[in-house]
Motif scaffolding. Structure first.
Motif, short mmCIF file in Angstrom:
data_model
loop_
_atom_site.label_atom_id
_atom_site.label_comp_id
_atom_site.label_asym_id
_atom_site.label_seq_id
_atom_site.Cartn_x
_atom_site.Cartn_y
_atom_site.Cartn_z
N ARG A 189 7.17 0.77 -52.01
CA ARG A 189 6.52 -0.40 -51.41
C ARG A 189 6.04 -1.36 -52.49
N GLU A 190 5.50 -0.83 -53.57
CA GLU A 190 5.04 -1.68 -54.67
C GLU A 190 6.22 -2.42 -55.30
N LEU A 191 7.36 -1.74 -55.42
CA LEU A 191 8.55 -2.40 -55.95
C LEU A 191 9.00 -3.50 -55.00
N ASP A 192 9.03 -3.21 -53.71
CA ASP A 192 9.46 -4.21 -52.73
C ASP A 192 8.56 -5.44 -52.77
N GLU A 193 7.27 -5.21 -52.91
CA GLU A 193 6.32 -6.33 -52.96
C GLU A 193 6.48 -7.14 -54.24
N ALA A 194 6.78 -6.46 -55.34
CA ALA A 194 6.99 -7.16 -56.61
C ALA A 194 8.23 -8.04 -56.54
N VAL A 195 9.29 -7.54 -55.91
CA VAL A 195 10.51 -8.33 -55.77
C VAL A 195 10.27 -9.50 -54.81
N ALA A 196 9.57 -9.24 -53.71
CA ALA A 196 9.26 -10.32 -52.76
C ALA A 196 8.48 -11.44 -53.45
N CYS A 227 8.74 -12.39 -56.45
CA CYS A 227 9.66 -13.18 -57.27
C CYS A 227 10.32 -14.29 -56.45
N TYR A 228 10.46 -14.05 -55.16
CA TYR A 228 11.03 -15.07 -54.27
C TYR A 228 9.96 -16.03 -53.75
N GLY A 229 8.69 -15.70 -54.03
CA GLY A 229 7.61 -16.50 -53.49
C GLY A 229 7.25 -16.13 -52.07
N TRP A 230 7.60 -14.90 -51.67
CA TRP A 230 7.33 -14.44 -50.31
C TRP A 230 6.04 -13.63 -50.25
N PRO A 231 5.40 -13.58 -49.09
CA PRO A 231 4.17 -12.78 -48.95
C PRO A 231 4.49 -11.28 -48.86
N LYS A 232 3.50 -10.46 -49.19
CA LYS A 232 3.67 -9.01 -49.12
C LYS A 232 4.04 -8.55 -47.71
N SER A 233 3.58 -9.29 -46.72
CA SER A 233 3.74 -8.86 -45.33
C SER A 233 5.19 -8.72 -44.89
N ILE A 234 6.12 -9.38 -45.60
CA ILE A 234 7.52 -9.28 -45.18
C ILE A 234 8.35 -8.42 -46.14
N ALA A 235 7.69 -7.81 -47.12
CA ALA A 235 8.41 -7.10 -48.18
C ALA A 235 9.30 -5.98 -47.67
N GLN A 236 9.00 -5.44 -46.48
CA GLN A 236 9.83 -4.37 -45.92
C GLN A 236 10.32 -4.71 -44.52
N ASP A 237 10.29 -5.98 -44.18
CA ASP A 237 10.79 -6.45 -42.89
C ASP A 237 12.25 -6.88 -43.08
N LYS A 238 13.17 -5.97 -42.81
CA LYS A 238 14.58 -6.22 -43.15
C LYS A 238 15.16 -7.42 -42.40
N HIS A 239 14.72 -7.65 -41.18
CA HIS A 239 15.26 -8.78 -40.41
C HIS A 239 14.78 -10.12 -40.97
N GLU A 240 13.49 -10.19 -41.30
CA GLU A 240 12.96 -11.43 -41.87
C GLU A 240 13.53 -11.67 -43.27
N ILE A 241 13.67 -10.59 -44.04
CA ILE A 241 14.26 -10.71 -45.38
C ILE A 241 15.68 -11.26 -45.28
N ALA A 242 16.48 -10.68 -44.39
CA ALA A 242 17.87 -11.14 -44.24
C ALA A 242 17.91 -12.60 -43.82
N ARG A 243 17.02 -12.99 -42.92
CA ARG A 243 16.99 -14.39 -42.47
C ARG A 243 16.70 -15.33 -43.64
N ARG A 244 15.72 -14.96 -44.45
CA ARG A 244 15.35 -15.81 -45.59
C ARG A 244 16.45 -15.85 -46.64
N LEU A 245 17.11 -14.73 -46.86
CA LEU A 245 18.18 -14.70 -47.84
C LEU A 245 19.37 -15.54 -47.39
N PHE A 246 19.68 -15.50 -46.10
CA PHE A 246 20.76 -16.34 -45.57
C PHE A 246 20.45 -17.81 -45.82
N ALA A 247 19.20 -18.20 -45.54
CA ALA A 247 18.80 -19.59 -45.74
C ALA A 247 18.86 -19.97 -47.21
N LEU A 248 18.41 -19.07 -48.07
CA LEU A 248 18.44 -19.32 -49.51
C LEU A 248 19.87 -19.44 -50.01
#
Length: 282
Positions: A221-228, A230-251
């Motif tokens: 979880r700490e690794l996921d939050e550290a990577v999030a 780097c993208y400027g994302w909040p900790k709250s989505i660090a393990q939300d695979k659907h929201e992550i995928a949505r943001r990555l598609f947009a990026l």
């Protein structure tokens, strides 16, 4: 070859890593060996008499009936030399390997002389930051959204999952080190568990899924939050695979449209970056 010249068979006999080793061996170490003459011509293989004798006796008779001309005529060489990935790995003190198919993408460090099988993907990175990003829920969410599956397992597809994966950019030195440190701690702990219990990563993460090893889950979880971060994302989505995928598609769409500066591998040879998995470059 002069009689006094000592033969170093380590130059052509290498540990051979298969997907099962990555998933099942407690230290993710190869349990097989392979003779690899690389791109040496036949006459150069005579320097290693015991090795070429084995290949001549066991491989040559099979290759002589192969329909592929290259394989018939170059019976002492791999059918696919993978020159691009050999070049990408040249000089690295270690590299990242992953099995092609599995319930999850399992990554491990490999020594430079380890020879991966065709069922193992190779990432030509030697730094903890890159290992951290690739081991994160961010990369996992993207991989599952972009790869095919086989009987419900992830079948990682490099052309659709790796090459278009939008890495964090820009990243500060502090953010990079935070990911690297989280990656080191996570890998150190899982190595410790596997060594103590004498089981591999598949068994380990099946137990984690069942609720075991809460400390390892916390490190992930700490690794996921550290990577999030780097993208400027909040900790709250660090393990939300659907929201992550949505943001990555947009990026990814912004990068493809030239709407965002993007050079996550600044300072590296552009060809080697595109060939992290030995893929051709136009």
């Amino acid at each position: 070859m002069a009689r006094s010249e000592k033969v170093d068979y380590r130059e052509v006999v290498r540990p051979y890593l298969v997907g099962e080793d990555v998933a099942e061996h407690p230290a993710q170490q190869p349990r097989r060996w392979i003779i690899d003459f690389g791109q040496r011509p036949l006459e150069a293989t005579l320097r290693y008499p015991a090795a070429i004798k084995i290949v001549r006796e066991r491989v040559k008779p099979v290759r002589e009936t192969n329909k592929d001309r290259f394989r018939r005529e170059n019976w002492w060489s791999f059918g696919r030399p993978y020159t691009a990935i050999r070049a990408a790995l040249a000089g690295l003190p270690r590299y990242i390997a992953a099995g092609r198919v599995g319930k999850r993408l399992l990554l491990t460090w490999c020594e430079p002389w380890t020879c991966p099988s065709d069922l193992v993907y190779v990432f030509a990175f030697d730094d903890d930051y890159s290992m951290g990003v690739l081991s994160s829920s961010t990369h996992s969410a993207w991989a599952w959204s972009q790869s095919s599956t086989l009987k419900g397992d992830l079948r990682y597809t490099p052309t659709s999952a790796f090459l278009p994966f939008p890495w964090p950019y820009p990243v500060t030195d502090e953010q990079r080190e935070r990911v690297a440190e989280a990656s080191r701690r996570m890998i150190s702990r899982r190595q410790e568990i596997c060594a103590e219990q004498q089981f591999g990563l598949t068994r380990l993460y099946n137990l984690v899924d069942e609720g075991a090893y809460a400390d390892l889950r916390k490190l992930h979880r700490e690794l996921d939050e550290a990577v999030a971060a780097c993208y400027g994302w909040p900790k709250s989505i660090a393990q939300d695979k659907h929201e992550i995928a949505r943001r990555l598609f947009a990026l990814n769409a912004e990068i493809a449209a030239g709407q965002r500066a993007y050079d996550p591998f600044a300072g590296r040879d552009g060809r080697s970056v595109a060939q992290q998995l030995g893929l051709p470059v136009d």
